[in-house]
Design an enzyme around this catalytic site. Structure first.
Site, PDB file in Angstrom:
ATOM      1  N   GLU A 122       0.963  -1.032   0.010  1.00 52.83           N
ATOM      2  CA  GLU A 122      -0.077  -0.001   0.093  1.00 52.83           C
ATOM      3  C   GLU A 122       0.831   1.321  -0.080  1.00 52.83           C
ATOM      4  O   GLU A 122       2.013   1.081   0.619  1.00 52.83           O
ATOM      5  CB  GLU A 122      -0.829   0.102   1.301  1.00 52.83           C
ATOM      6  N   HIS A 165      -4.398   6.400   0.201  1.00 50.59           N
ATOM      7  CA  HIS A 165      -3.639   5.243   0.531  1.00 50.59           C
ATOM      8  C   HIS A 165      -4.353   4.269  -0.887  1.00 50.59           C
ATOM      9  O   HIS A 165      -5.418   4.527  -1.444  1.00 50.59           O
ATOM     10  CB  HIS A 165      -3.549   4.559   1.753  1.00 50.59           C
ATOM     11  N   HIS A 217      -5.198   0.206  -1.667  1.00 53.78           N
ATOM     12  CA  HIS A 217      -5.662  -1.272  -1.613  1.00 53.78           C
ATOM     13  C   HIS A 217      -5.105  -1.746  -2.864  1.00 53.78           C
ATOM     14  O   HIS A 217      -5.930  -2.209  -3.922  1.00 53.78           O
ATOM     15  CB  HIS A 217      -6.976  -1.389  -1.320  1.00 53.78           C
ATOM     16  N   ASP A 223      -9.029   0.707   8.196  1.00 53.46           N
ATOM     17  CA  ASP A 223      -9.248   2.131   8.059  1.00 53.46           C
ATOM     18  C   ASP A 223     -10.053   2.675   8.919  1.00 53.46           C
ATOM     19  O   ASP A 223      -9.877   3.651   9.510  1.00 53.46           O
ATOM     20  CB  ASP A 223      -9.677   1.976   6.674  1.00 53.46           C
TER      21      ASP A 223
END
Length: 145
Positions: free
Chosen positions: A21, A81, A83, A94
């Site tokens: 990530e 961010h 995935h 999260d």
């Protein structure tokens, strides 16, 4: 609102960072009611113990980014961010680790390719979050400019 160039930069970093990530901070003009405007993105190193499924920005690096934002007259609009192997939706992790009220969280999925934007709403009288919860993510429309 997010400039296409910022979205593209985050997508490129997510592709290059795979299988880990990637993460960073979004700067611009913050509006707690949902009309924030992103002007820039500040990449950060992912220092999580398990970077394939988690992200964490080093606190010292985060402070440096916040100082850069301040020097440029920007506010913290939110965070981004990726995935690499999951949806562009916030995970349970999260939600458990979200701490910036009313900020946007841009999440990039690489499989399938998608970009989602979510706003963290803390528990409280101003929203419909139950008292058992710390808060919730609310989907927000991603407007590109």
């Amino acid at each position: 609102m997010v400039p296409v160039a910022v979205r593209d930069a985050v997508l490129e970093r997510a592709r290059a960072g795979r299988p880990h990530e990637i993460c960073g901070v979004l700067g611009g003009t913050f509006d707690p009611d949902g009309r924030s405007r992103v002007r820039s993105e500040y990449p950060a190193e992912n220092v999580a113990d398990r970077p394939r499924t988690r992200y964490r920005i080093d606190p010292e690096e985060q402070l440096e980014i916040f100082e850069q934002l301040d020097d440029r007259g920007e506010e913290i609009v939110g965070f981004h961010h990726s995935h690499p192997r999951g949806p562009a939706d916030p995970s349970e992790t999260d939600a458990a680790e979200a701490t910036w009220p009313n900020r946007s969280y841009l999440i990039v999925s690489l499989d399938p390719l998608a970009v989602g934007s979510w706003r963290w709403r803390p528990a409280g009288a101003d929203n419909d979050v139950t008292s058992e919860s710390e808060g919730r993510f609310e989907r927000e429309r991603l407007v590109l400019e």
